[in-house]
Design an enzyme around this catalytic site. Structure first.
Site, PDB file in Angstrom:
ATOM      1  N   GLU A  91      90.785 -20.484 -37.164  1.00 42.79           N
ATOM      2  CA  GLU A  91      92.113 -19.950 -36.835  1.00 42.79           C
ATOM      3  C   GLU A  91      93.187 -21.038 -36.943  1.00 42.79           C
ATOM      4  OE1 GLU A  91      91.922 -17.726 -33.159  1.00 42.79           O
ATOM      5  OE2 GLU A  91      90.543 -16.279 -34.033  1.00 42.79           O
ATOM      6  N   GLU A 107      83.767 -14.543 -36.653  1.00 42.51           N
ATOM      7  CA  GLU A 107      83.800 -14.474 -35.186  1.00 42.51           C
ATOM      8  C   GLU A 107      84.123 -13.035 -34.788  1.00 42.51           C
ATOM      9  OE1 GLU A 107      85.936 -17.736 -33.261  1.00 42.51           O
ATOM     10  OE2 GLU A 107      86.707 -16.300 -31.806  1.00 42.51           O
TER      11      GLU A 107
HETATM   12  C1  GAL Z   1      89.208 -16.813 -30.857  1.00 44.78           C
HETATM   13  C2  GAL Z   1      88.986 -18.302 -30.990  1.00 44.78           C
HETATM   14  C3  GAL Z   1      87.889 -18.776 -30.050  1.00 44.78           C
HETATM   15  C4  GAL Z   1      88.115 -18.210 -28.679  1.00 44.78           C
HETATM   16  C5  GAL Z   1      88.154 -16.708 -28.755  1.00 44.78           C
HETATM   17  C6  GAL Z   1      88.291 -16.014 -27.426  1.00 44.78           C
HETATM   18  O1  GAL Z   1      90.412 -16.405 -31.406  1.00 44.78           O
HETATM   19  O2  GAL Z   1      88.630 -18.613 -32.301  1.00 44.78           O
HETATM   20  O3  GAL Z   1      87.868 -20.178 -30.006  1.00 44.78           O
HETATM   21  O4  GAL Z   1      89.297 -18.710 -28.178  1.00 44.78           O
HETATM   22  O5  GAL Z   1      89.251 -16.347 -29.554  1.00 44.78           O
HETATM   23  O6  GAL Z   1      88.377 -14.632 -27.599  1.00 44.78           O
END
Ligand code: GAL
Length: 831
Positions: free
Chosen positions: A432, A524
């Protein structure tokens, strides 16, 4: 080319059998290890005010310890911590380490180097007063040659390490502070294999043969040129259990004070392939001989496997489609903090394997080398990630500040360090990254891609982007790769081999339209939120809970617990079921990495005191599974699963939702005190069934059936008053090596042995024998009790205590006591 069907032929089995019978002798060859541990007997001083190496020597506050060490985990939770709740409300600070050591006189003609696998952060090192250098990045390994500064023989040497984690915040999650990974001393001849000096690839793999290419970088630190022999031998297996396969030798001449690369090729007949189910490993053993004497030996573990990411068929490993069922993990080990311990990592991976996980994303930084070794041995598909930010910072003092000076070196070192691991299948150049939204980001991505491809062309490159399509726009009509690159230039740039983005599972089905040329990976997903063992039993009330992440806990549940039904999620994420349903449906969706496998310290969501650790884990901080663990187990493993929840201690007449996760059955029938309350079957793509029933104390029993025949039965009983403690160890025999751990679960039970699900009592621990208690934890994201201590309050009837062996074998006797409860004792044997 690799022929997938060939593997199905039964003939292969016999060929392999014959081959192994012929080479069955296990080698007795003794390999000298050039690396020895340098972890013991450091002195440590934590003091923000001493910032000068020359005055630190006058401090009297030194304390002796072994590294890996994380000083932040020893501190108290602090609402005002500059690390923020994101950093787990645990302070950083400035730490000093020093150690006195001797080096044998015989080593004065050799090269001695010190290797740190990771120091968080901004470390600076001196040996005998000579400055060796600085390394801002806390997650990458680095080495200094110290030969010319050493005293040899009887005279002492002193090493001083300054670790500066005082500028806060510098991380979105709990980082830990200190020399938190292993330290090694390496002694070699002046002619030797360079640090991370081998690169083993397997460009052609068929059932009959695999070609293994070995590139070796040899360093000559003699002032004259040298003629030597380089021999590489391939063994099947790793460690001491090796079978010799083949060897190749070549003569080399290396100029004075020069580095040189040599290339060798070996054909391995009937290769035994690395897979998730059978992670078979080989060792390439490198020897350098000078004047017929072996002067250097170096070992490289590797695996032979063939894989690709296919636009339509997803991830293909050894000719077979494999769905990546992965989880993201941060590096902390719960109550042990960020100080790495191999057994603690192994336990995490074992718990993930039991759930059916086959992939790990090292979010968002290079992991400890031991994690990768374990992934090689245990069969995980690793996405090895380099950065959470590029030049643009996410927190005030983070790595973005060091980007210009260090990113190239840090990335190259990660690639050199990690590229032989067969478990790594994808490189991720960032998570991100804010610059993904502008052309500058594309330029940086091009640079990072060029570096990555220079050092390894065998794996695809991705970045864990934000969803490249605006979720308000109809993703189907975007045809992103062709038309509209204005939303996310990085996704449209063509730099990445895999389109990887986080969340937005609603868009996954449209991938082939949006990106007709580039395969997909869900880097993710999910970000569900749950507290183990806490339920809002009446679903109408759930609306008042923090179903919406941005509702304050106080408007929902003042205890800052989040319902463990799979119904609470972040707005950018989904329930666990929702994302898996999509990924499961389409072959072209190669897989997913769920946020997260384990809870981690920091980043509580909602971001609100008193919460100090995350709610995202499928498993809590102590290592106890939340209920959704069993949804995955029912989907991802061959185990026969029937899991029902919640507990069965409610108010008389209260409406309770009972959920069941099950597989290998066509229906589940639920009984309350022997009376059926109905049969349920999953319809369509359902992943659970539910009954909404009034509570009646007694026994809740579920029976799963296939074609009318019973498959499994599960019972939950109403617990009476808490009355006794029970201790269960994951391993009751451990090694007496000062490192090994026994993870002991404490259950609070009623007098009949039923878990008391609301018992949150403080438990006191004492240990007899040569060992120590190194961590206590209940998995409660709201608890501010220290993880280092001899007492802890249970959460939902459970607590964890971690016992570490000393160096003497014998009995370790752990006793747990709590007010009003019968105590329990367990014996662990250290040998
Ligand atoms: C994502 C991020 C992670 C964590 C997660 C929590 O956007 O890449 O590191 O913060 O959100 O939902």
């Amino acid at each position: 080319m690799f022929k997938p069907t060939a593997y199905k032929k039964i003939g292969l089995f016999f060929v392999s059998l014959l081959f192994f019978t012929a080479c069955k002798t296990t080698t007795n060859e003794k390999f000298s290890n050039r690396k020895v541990s340098f972890n013991e007997d450091w002195s440590f001083h934590l003091n923000d005010s001493i910032i000068d190496k020359d005055t630190i020597g006058t401090s009297t506050k030194w304390r002796t310890l072994n590294v890996p060490h994380d000083w932040s985990i020893e501190r108290n939770f602090d609402e005002k911590s500059p690390a923020g709740y994101g950093g787990g409300a645990l302070n950083g600070g400035l730490g000093w380490y020093k150690k006195t050591f001797k080096v044998a006189a015989a080593d004065s003609t050799k090269i001695t180097s010190i290797t740190f696998d990771g120091v968080y952060k901004d470390s600076e090192v001196w040996v005998n007063g000579h400055y060796l250098g600085k390394r801002p990045n806390g997650y990458i390994g680095f080495q200094y040659e110290i030969s010319k500064y050493l005293n040899y023989g009887e005279k002492n040497n002193e090493i001083i390490v300054k670790v500066d984690n005082s500028k806060q915040p510098n991380s979105r999650w709990y980082s830990g502070s200190g020399i938190f990974r292993n330290v090694w001393i390496e002694t070699t001849d002046k002619l030797h294999v360079a640090q991370w000096g081998t690169y083993v690839t397997t460009p052609k793999v068929t059932a009959d043969t695999a070609s293994v290419n070995i590139e070796t970088t040899i360093q000559n630190q003699y002032p004259t040129s040298k003629k030597a022999t380089l021999t590489t031998t391939i063994f099947y297996g790793i460690g001491n259990d090796l079978r010799r396969i083949k060897s190749t030798s070549q003569n080399i001449t290396i100029g004075a004070n020069a580095n040189q690369k040599s290339k060798q090729k070996i054909q391995v007949p009937n290769p035994v392939l690395w897979s998730v189910e059978k992670p078979e490993l080989y060792t390439a053993f490198t020897e350098i001989s000078l004047d017929d004497k072996i002067i250097d030996q170096y070992k490289t573990n590797f695996g032979i496997r063939d894989f690709k990411f296919d636009l339509n068929k997803g991830f293909i490993l050894n000719g077979k489609q494999v769905k990546i069922k992965g989880v993201c993990l941060h590096h902390d080990l719960g109550p042990l903090g960020s100080a790495i311990n191999t057994r603690a990592i192994e336990r995490q991976l074992e718990i993930m394997k039991e759930m059916g996980v086959n992939g790990i994303r090292t979010s968002h930084n290079p992991p400890a080398p031991e994690l990768l070794d374990l992934c090689d041995k245990m069969g995980f598909i690793v996405m090895d990630e380099a950065f959470d930010m590029w030049k643009q910072t996410k927190t005030k003092y983070d790595y973005g500040n060091d980007w210009d000076k260090w990113h190239k070196k840090d990335l190259v070192d990660q690639l050199l360090r990690d590229r032989n691991h067969p478990s790594i299948f994808v490189w991720s150049i960032g998570n991100e990254i804010p610059e993904q939204w502008n052309e500058k980001g594309v330029e940086i991505a091009k640079e990072l891609a060029a570096i990555t491809r220079q050092y390894d062309k065998t794996r695809p490159l991705t970045a864990a982007m934000n969803p490249p399509v605006n979720m308000n726009i109809d993703a189907v009509t975007l045809q992103f790769e062709k038309k509209d690159v204005s939303i996310n230039p990085l996704a449209g740039s063509g730099v990445l081999d895999l389109i990887g983005y986080n969340y937005a599972h609603q868009t996954y089905e449209h991938h082939l339209k949006n990106f007709p040329n580039t395969p997909f990976i869900a880097t993710e997903t999910t970000s569900g939120l749950q507290t183990r063992g806490y339920y809002d039993a009446f679903s109408d009330t759930i609306k008042k809970w923090p179903v919406r992440w941005d509702l304050k806990f106080t408007e929902g549940n003042p205890g800052n617990t989040v319902s463990a039904y799979d119904q609470v999620q972040t707005p950018w994420g989904s329930t666990h079921e929702a994302t898996w349903k999509v990924i499961k449906k389409h072959d072209f969706l190669s897989g997913m990495y769920i946020w997260t496998g384990f809870d981690y310290i920091g980043e509580p969501t909602p971001y609100e005191w008193p919460s100090i650790s995350s709610y995202f884990g499928i498993v809590d901080l102590a290592g106890f599974p939340k209920d959704v663990y069993y949804m995955y187990q029912s989907e991802w493993t061959d185990k026969t699963v029937l899991h029902i929840f919640p507990h069965w201690n409610w108010k008389a007449g209260q409406t309770v939702d009972v959920w069941a996760y099950y597989n290998k059955a066509d229906e589940v029938e639920l009984f309350v005190n022997g009376k059926s309350v109905g049969k349920r079957s999953k319809k369509g793509d359902d992943l659970h069934v539910m009954w909404r029933i009034p509570f009646e104390a007694g026994t809740l029993k579920a029976v799963s059936r296939k074609d009318g025949k019973g498959v499994l039965e599960k019972e939950i009983k109403t617990a009476g008053n808490p009355s006794q403690l029970k201790l269960t160890a994951d391993r009751s025999t451990i090694k007496a090596d000062k490192n090994d751990l026994s993870f002991i679960t404490v259950d609070i039970l009623d007098d009949k042995g039923t878990l008391a699900p609301n018992a949150n009592k403080e438990i006191n621990f004492s240990l007899k024998g040569n060992g120590k208690i190194v961590g206590v934890c209940s998995g409660d994201p709201v608890s501010h009790e220290p993880y280092k201590g001899n007492k802890h309050t249970a959460l939902a009837g459970k607590c964890l205590v971690i016992v570490q062996s000393g160096d003497k074998s014998g009995r370790l006797e752990l006793t747990a006591k709590a007010n009003g409860l019968k105590q329990a004792t367990i014996v662990i044997t250290a040998e």
